[in-house]
Design an enzyme around this catalytic site. Sequence first.
Site, PDB file in Angstrom:
ATOM      1  N   LYS A 153       0.842  -1.211   0.000  1.00  0.00           N
ATOM      2  CA  LYS A 153       0.000   0.000   0.000  1.00  0.00           C
ATOM      3  C   LYS A 153       0.874   1.257   0.000  1.00  0.00           C
ATOM      4  O   LYS A 153       2.061   1.184   0.300  1.00  0.00           O
ATOM      5  CB  LYS A 153      -0.934  -0.032   1.208  1.00  0.00           C
ATOM      6  CG  LYS A 153      -0.205  -0.056   2.538  1.00  0.00           C
ATOM      7  CD  LYS A 153      -1.140  -0.497   3.673  1.00  0.00           C
ATOM      8  CE  LYS A 153      -0.419  -0.394   5.002  1.00  0.00           C
ATOM      9  NZ  LYS A 153      -1.127  -1.102   6.068  1.00  0.00           N
ATOM     10  N   TYR A 156      15.560  30.505   6.495  1.00  0.00           N
ATOM     11  CA  TYR A 156      14.365  31.206   6.990  1.00  0.00           C
ATOM     12  C   TYR A 156      14.351  31.333   8.512  1.00  0.00           C
ATOM     13  O   TYR A 156      14.748  30.401   9.222  1.00  0.00           O
ATOM     14  CB  TYR A 156      13.101  30.435   6.592  1.00  0.00           C
ATOM     15  CG  TYR A 156      12.765  30.490   5.125  1.00  0.00           C
ATOM     16  CD1 TYR A 156      12.637  31.709   4.452  1.00  0.00           C
ATOM     17  CD2 TYR A 156      12.537  29.314   4.410  1.00  0.00           C
ATOM     18  CE1 TYR A 156      12.308  31.737   3.107  1.00  0.00           C
ATOM     19  CE2 TYR A 156      12.201  29.341   3.064  1.00  0.00           C
ATOM     20  CZ  TYR A 156      12.092  30.558   2.414  1.00  0.00           C
ATOM     21  OH  TYR A 156      11.760  30.588   1.095  1.00  0.00           O
TER      22      TYR A 156
HETATM   23  C1  LIG Z   1      -0.368  -1.997   6.747  1.00  0.00           C
HETATM   24  C2  LIG Z   1      -0.946  -3.277   7.116  1.00  0.00           C
HETATM   25  C3  LIG Z   1      -0.120  -4.396   7.337  1.00  0.00           C
HETATM   26  C4  LIG Z   1       1.382  -4.328   7.313  1.00  0.00           C
HETATM   27  O1  LIG Z   1       1.849  -3.722   8.496  1.00  0.00           O
HETATM   28  P1  LIG Z   1       3.403  -3.618   8.854  1.00  0.00           P
HETATM   29  O2  LIG Z   1       3.436  -3.136  10.239  1.00  0.00           O
HETATM   30  O3  LIG Z   1       3.973  -2.638   7.879  1.00  0.00           O
HETATM   31  O4  LIG Z   1       3.975  -4.964   8.669  1.00  0.00           O
HETATM   32  C5  LIG Z   1      -0.745  -5.597   7.595  1.00  0.00           C
HETATM   33  N1  LIG Z   1      -2.086  -5.701   7.637  1.00  0.00           N
HETATM   34  C6  LIG Z   1      -2.907  -4.641   7.455  1.00  0.00           C
HETATM   35  C7  LIG Z   1      -4.381  -4.820   7.542  1.00  0.00           C
HETATM   36  C8  LIG Z   1      -2.368  -3.398   7.205  1.00  0.00           C
HETATM   37  O5  LIG Z   1      -3.174  -2.350   7.037  1.00  0.00           O
END
Ligand SMILES: *Cc1c(COP(=O)(O)O)cnc(C)c1O
Length: 380
Positions: free
Chosen positions: A35, A261
């Site tokens: 993702k 800045y």
């Molecule tokens: C993002 C996510 C993961 C992976 O999590 P990590 O901590 O990056 O391993 C697994 N399951 C779901 C439902 C997620 O949203």
Amino acid sequence: MSNTWAEIDLDALKRNIEYIRRRVGEHVRIMAVVKDDGYGHGAREIAEALIPAGIRWYGVANTLEGVVLRSVDTSVSIMVLGPVFSEDIPDIFAYRLTPIIVDYETAEQLDREAARRKTRIGVHVKIDTGMGRIGVWHEDFRRFIKDVKRLKHVSVEGFLSHFPASDTDIGFSRAQISLFKQVVETADQEEIKDCLLHMANSAAIMKIPASYFDLVRPGIMMYGLLPSPTFGGKYDISPVLSLKTRVSFIKKIKKGMTVSYGRTYKAKKDTVIATLPVGYGDGYNRHLSSRGRVLIRGKYAPVVGRVTMDQTMVDVGRIPGVKVGDEVVLIGKQGKNSITAEEIAKLVGTIPYEIVCAINKRVERVYVHRGSEHMAKNNL
Ligand SMILES: *Cc1c(COP(=O)(O)O)cnc(C)c1O
């Protein structure tokens, strides 16, 4: 090529995946969580590297990410980890994505669309065992699954749940695991047999073997990072992403002169300042102003003054010979020294996830294979 780029080491990625495989065992499937464009690494390229390595499951946040990923491969399973909106349903079917269901209305809509298309849709049911985000609340599960099973065109192929604190609260996580088991057992025995059960994110893979079930869902660990800057333990993973830039300008400044800045930094003595073509507009966090450090010629140079949208200044007064064009490492290794995403996360008060996800589209991703020699050495 742009002057600020992220190097993605696909061999490191494969080694991390092999480590996860060794850890969870051959019989447990792995869903690579890609993702947010593969945590900023590039979902497409990550999947292209992992498909030949035998990874058949991919996790994305929403339908759009699923549609993009489907163009990489026609046969892998792509699970949309967020809830389905009714607007997404045509794409779920057209791109053969696997939705999770968290409410009866959506399950019904999927059933109707499947009936219309004279097909069936495979879904996984998300159960809330304590995350408090999405899912069927565990106490409501029995009722929910009874209703869903009446839908003729929806096949329940899996059950999943998620941990809110697998990195910090093993006790709570274990209680969730028992709850998950109990709840799932209330579904029809026959059905569970063919269903995939899954719960584990990276922290659970690292700390809680009882969470593995049939499939694990690693994200951060696959990218070679720890879930938090203070996460304990030794794991055979290495960071996949390095963030690099080049010196764009050099000047000598006198004691008392200010940089950037707000004039928050004032030189305590005469020194040399290098300007870098990277800023918060690239995802280099503004909280690194006068706090971060970079690597030039193998040595640490502190960030001085405010990080601006497109440019950042560092003090190179103690590094002889720095020139315009010199390679600068913002995240990664140079010579014997390194700067980790964990270190940066700690400095800015966040988690390593946000550091890599924040790296903007403007930053070109460069994919590197370090060669078989390196791989062979690390696989021993
Ligand atoms: C993002 C996510 C993961 C992976 O999590 P990590 O901590 O990056 O391993 C697994 N399951 C779901 C439902 C997620 O949203």
